[in-house]
Design a protein around this motif. Structure first.
Motif, PDB file in Angstrom:
ATOM      1  N   MET A 159       0.844  -1.190   0.000  1.00  0.00           N
ATOM      2  CA  MET A 159       0.000   0.000   0.000  1.00  0.00           C
ATOM      3  C   MET A 159       0.887   1.250   0.000  1.00  0.00           C
ATOM      4  SD  MET A 159      -3.241   0.444  -0.136  1.00  0.00           S
ATOM      5  CE  MET A 159      -4.502  -0.465   0.680  1.00  0.00           C
ATOM      6  N   THR A 160       0.609   2.190  -0.865  1.00  0.00           N
ATOM      7  CA  THR A 160       1.405   3.417  -0.933  1.00  0.00           C
ATOM      8  C   THR A 160       0.611   4.585  -0.368  1.00  0.00           C
ATOM      9  OG1 THR A 160       0.619   4.043  -3.117  1.00  0.00           O
ATOM     10  CG2 THR A 160       2.540   2.606  -3.037  1.00  0.00           C
ATOM     11  N   ASN A 161       1.303   5.655  -0.127  1.00  0.00           N
ATOM     12  CA  ASN A 161       0.648   6.844   0.394  1.00  0.00           C
ATOM     13  C   ASN A 161       1.111   8.070  -0.387  1.00  0.00           C
ATOM     14  OD1 ASN A 161      -1.107   8.187   2.075  1.00  0.00           O
ATOM     15  ND2 ASN A 161       0.377   8.466   3.711  1.00  0.00           N
ATOM     16  N   ARG A 162       1.184   7.942  -1.715  1.00  0.00           N
ATOM     17  CA  ARG A 162       1.585   9.070  -2.553  1.00  0.00           C
ATOM     18  C   ARG A 162       0.516  10.146  -2.483  1.00  0.00           C
ATOM     19  NH1 ARG A 162       3.268   7.176  -8.451  1.00  0.00           N
ATOM     20  NH2 ARG A 162       4.618   8.982  -8.338  1.00  0.00           N
ATOM     21  N   LYS A 163       0.968  11.386  -2.457  1.00  0.00           N
ATOM     22  CA  LYS A 163       0.040  12.510  -2.438  1.00  0.00           C
ATOM     23  C   LYS A 163       0.185  13.317  -3.727  1.00  0.00           C
ATOM     24  CE  LYS A 163      -0.130  13.303   2.579  1.00  0.00           C
ATOM     25  NZ  LYS A 163      -0.496  11.965   2.775  1.00  0.00           N
ATOM     26  N   LEU A 164      -0.936  13.864  -4.173  1.00  0.00           N
ATOM     27  CA  LEU A 164      -0.924  14.815  -5.286  1.00  0.00           C
ATOM     28  C   LEU A 164      -0.844  16.198  -4.652  1.00  0.00           C
ATOM     29  CD1 LEU A 164      -1.175  15.404  -8.330  1.00  0.00           C
ATOM     30  CD2 LEU A 164      -3.618  15.610  -7.952  1.00  0.00           C
ATOM     31  N   ILE A 165       0.210  16.938  -4.973  1.00  0.00           N
ATOM     32  CA  ILE A 165       0.499  18.197  -4.301  1.00  0.00           C
ATOM     33  C   ILE A 165       0.530  19.352  -5.285  1.00  0.00           C
ATOM     34  CG2 ILE A 165       2.218  19.433  -2.919  1.00  0.00           C
ATOM     35  CD1 ILE A 165       3.191  16.672  -1.931  1.00  0.00           C
ATOM     36  N   LEU A 166      -0.160  20.421  -4.928  1.00  0.00           N
ATOM     37  CA  LEU A 166      -0.010  21.689  -5.627  1.00  0.00           C
ATOM     38  C   LEU A 166       1.073  22.446  -4.877  1.00  0.00           C
ATOM     39  CD1 LEU A 166      -0.835  23.937  -7.635  1.00  0.00           C
ATOM     40  CD2 LEU A 166      -2.360  24.780  -5.828  1.00  0.00           C
ATOM     41  N   THR A 177      11.289  39.577  -5.936  1.00  0.00           N
ATOM     42  CA  THR A 177      11.087  39.462  -4.494  1.00  0.00           C
ATOM     43  C   THR A 177      12.282  38.764  -3.859  1.00  0.00           C
ATOM     44  OG1 THR A 177       8.695  39.336  -4.810  1.00  0.00           O
ATOM     45  CG2 THR A 177       9.552  38.562  -2.705  1.00  0.00           C
ATOM     46  N   GLU A 178      12.747  39.316  -2.753  1.00  0.00           N
ATOM     47  CA  GLU A 178      13.914  38.753  -2.076  1.00  0.00           C
ATOM     48  C   GLU A 178      13.496  37.560  -1.219  1.00  0.00           C
ATOM     49  OE1 GLU A 178      17.454  40.204   0.891  1.00  0.00           O
ATOM     50  OE2 GLU A 178      16.392  41.706  -0.301  1.00  0.00           O
ATOM     51  N   GLY A 179      14.015  36.413  -1.594  1.00  0.00           N
ATOM     52  CA  GLY A 179      13.719  35.191  -0.862  1.00  0.00           C
ATOM     53  C   GLY A 179      14.882  34.789   0.020  1.00  0.00           C
ATOM     54  N   GLU A 180      14.916  33.506   0.324  1.00  0.00           N
ATOM     55  CA  GLU A 180      15.954  32.950   1.191  1.00  0.00           C
ATOM     56  C   GLU A 180      16.369  31.608   0.616  1.00  0.00           C
ATOM     57  OE1 GLU A 180      15.693  31.232   5.629  1.00  0.00           O
ATOM     58  OE2 GLU A 180      15.013  33.307   5.393  1.00  0.00           O
ATOM     59  N   GLY A 181      17.586  31.528   0.101  1.00  0.00           N
ATOM     60  CA  GLY A 181      18.039  30.307  -0.545  1.00  0.00           C
ATOM     61  C   GLY A 181      17.135  30.004  -1.728  1.00  0.00           C
ATOM     62  N   ASP A 182      16.678  28.777  -1.814  1.00  0.00           N
ATOM     63  CA  ASP A 182      15.749  28.411  -2.894  1.00  0.00           C
ATOM     64  C   ASP A 182      14.301  28.417  -2.404  1.00  0.00           C
ATOM     65  OD1 ASP A 182      15.521  26.074  -1.412  1.00  0.00           O
ATOM     66  OD2 ASP A 182      16.163  24.744  -3.032  1.00  0.00           O
ATOM     67  N   ASN A 183      14.058  29.029  -1.266  1.00  0.00           N
ATOM     68  CA  ASN A 183      12.704  29.159  -0.697  1.00  0.00           C
ATOM     69  C   ASN A 183      12.030  27.812  -0.446  1.00  0.00           C
ATOM     70  OD1 ASN A 183      12.834  32.052  -0.806  1.00  0.00           O
ATOM     71  ND2 ASN A 183      12.406  31.903  -2.984  1.00  0.00           N
ATOM     72  N   GLY A 184      12.818  26.800  -0.146  1.00  0.00           N
ATOM     73  CA  GLY A 184      12.267  25.485   0.168  1.00  0.00           C
ATOM     74  C   GLY A 184      12.052  24.579  -1.025  1.00  0.00           C
ATOM     75  N   TYR A 185      12.325  25.078  -2.233  1.00  0.00           N
ATOM     76  CA  TYR A 185      12.071  24.312  -3.453  1.00  0.00           C
ATOM     77  C   TYR A 185      12.866  23.004  -3.489  1.00  0.00           C
ATOM     78  CZ  TYR A 185      11.935  23.079  -8.407  1.00  0.00           C
ATOM     79  OH  TYR A 185      11.783  22.400  -9.583  1.00  0.00           O
ATOM     80  N   GLY A 186      14.149  23.056  -3.165  1.00  0.00           N
ATOM     81  CA  GLY A 186      14.998  21.856  -3.233  1.00  0.00           C
ATOM     82  C   GLY A 186      14.486  20.729  -2.355  1.00  0.00           C
ATOM     83  N   GLY A 187      14.103  21.069  -1.134  1.00  0.00           N
ATOM     84  CA  GLY A 187      13.576  20.058  -0.221  1.00  0.00           C
ATOM     85  C   GLY A 187      12.287  19.455  -0.738  1.00  0.00           C
ATOM     86  N   PHE A 188      11.406  20.312  -1.262  1.00  0.00           N
ATOM     87  CA  PHE A 188      10.160  19.805  -1.836  1.00  0.00           C
ATOM     88  C   PHE A 188      10.449  18.919  -3.041  1.00  0.00           C
ATOM     89  CE2 PHE A 188       7.110  20.263  -5.301  1.00  0.00           C
ATOM     90  CZ  PHE A 188       6.025  19.602  -4.745  1.00  0.00           C
ATOM     91  N   TYR A 189      11.311  19.373  -3.924  1.00  0.00           N
ATOM     92  CA  TYR A 189      11.591  18.669  -5.180  1.00  0.00           C
ATOM     93  C   TYR A 189      12.109  17.250  -4.929  1.00  0.00           C
ATOM     94  CZ  TYR A 189      12.857  18.284 -10.122  1.00  0.00           C
ATOM     95  OH  TYR A 189      12.941  17.898 -11.440  1.00  0.00           O
ATOM     96  N   GLU A 190      12.820  17.059  -3.838  1.00  0.00           N
ATOM     97  CA  GLU A 190      13.330  15.725  -3.496  1.00  0.00           C
ATOM     98  C   GLU A 190      12.226  14.757  -3.112  1.00  0.00           C
ATOM     99  OE1 GLU A 190      16.366  15.998  -0.523  1.00  0.00           O
ATOM    100  OE2 GLU A 190      17.572  17.386  -1.724  1.00  0.00           O
ATOM    101  N   THR A 191      11.064  15.264  -2.699  1.00  0.00           N
ATOM    102  CA  THR A 191       9.978  14.392  -2.236  1.00  0.00           C
ATOM    103  C   THR A 191       9.101  13.873  -3.371  1.00  0.00           C
ATOM    104  OG1 THR A 191       8.340  16.156  -1.895  1.00  0.00           O
ATOM    105  CG2 THR A 191       9.856  15.676  -0.063  1.00  0.00           C
ATOM    106  N   ILE A 192       9.265  14.437  -4.578  1.00  0.00           N
ATOM    107  CA  ILE A 192       8.406  14.051  -5.696  1.00  0.00           C
ATOM    108  C   ILE A 192       9.196  13.244  -6.724  1.00  0.00           C
ATOM    109  CG2 ILE A 192       6.896  16.045  -5.418  1.00  0.00           C
ATOM    110  CD1 ILE A 192       8.484  16.863  -8.222  1.00  0.00           C
TER     111      ILE A 192
END
Length: 180
Positions: free
Chosen positions: A1-8, A31-46
């Motif tokens: 059984m998997t628990n994949r999520k569809l994420i926006l 707009t001034e962000g911070e690093g990659d604004n969390g994108y890298g961490g999110f991208y690793e989960t998909i």
């Protein structure tokens, strides 16, 4: 059984637009962000990316043919294109059945990159499990709205709030999302 999520996972202006009327993201990029604004961490989960045809065409035009999701399985929903190329597979099948099949497979989460028409359909069909929306401190007045006018209601649960300098990321889960 998997628990994949569809994420926006998306950025928006404070007044709810994902691009201005000319499809520009200039307001976002300044707009001034911070690093990659969390994108890298999110991208690793998909491991799977879903795109509408207009979003795919926009990416190919603005990225000068340099497709940014080469390391992921990518599907583009299109009524006219069929088959696949080096980066994506074009889909023209029953969307709810296809998404349910994807969610039932082993793997990481599934990212709906855009666009508005596809997202609107996914929301109407209750296919989105998680909404990660990053707000930029900008009012752009008009443009492409994040959410189209819908006649549905969804109960969401706030899961987290993060700040990346001038950006604020809110993460919500759909309360009625089925567990597969």
């Amino acid at each position: 059984m998997t628990n994949r999520k569809l994420i926006l996972y998306i950025a928006t202006s404070l007044d709810g637009f994902i691009a201005d009327e000319s499809e520009s993201l200039e307001w976002l990029l300044k707009t001034e962000g911070e690093g990659d604004n969390g994108y890298g961490g999110f991208y690793e989960t998909i491991d799977t990316v879903l795109l509408g045809r207009r979003t795919y065409d926009w990416i190919m035009k603005h990225e000068n043919g340099n497709f940014p999701y080469k390391d992921k399985k990518c599907y583009v929903f299109s009524k006219s294109l069929k088959g696949k190329n080096d980066y994506v597979e074009f889909m023209n099948e029953d969307i709810p059945a296809f998404v349910k099949k994807l969610k039932g497979q082993e793997g990481g989460d599934i990212w709906i990159v855009g666009g508005g028409e596809l997202l609107s359909y996914f929301i109407k069909e209750r296919l989105v499990d998680r909404f990660i929306v990053t707000f930029a401190p900008a009012l752009i007045g008009r443009g492409i709205p994040l959410f189209k006018e819908n006649d549905i209601e969804m109960d969401l649960e706030l899961k987290s709030v993060r700040r990346f300098n001038q950006f604020a990321e809110l993460q919500y889960d759909y309360k009625g999302a089925p567990v597969l």
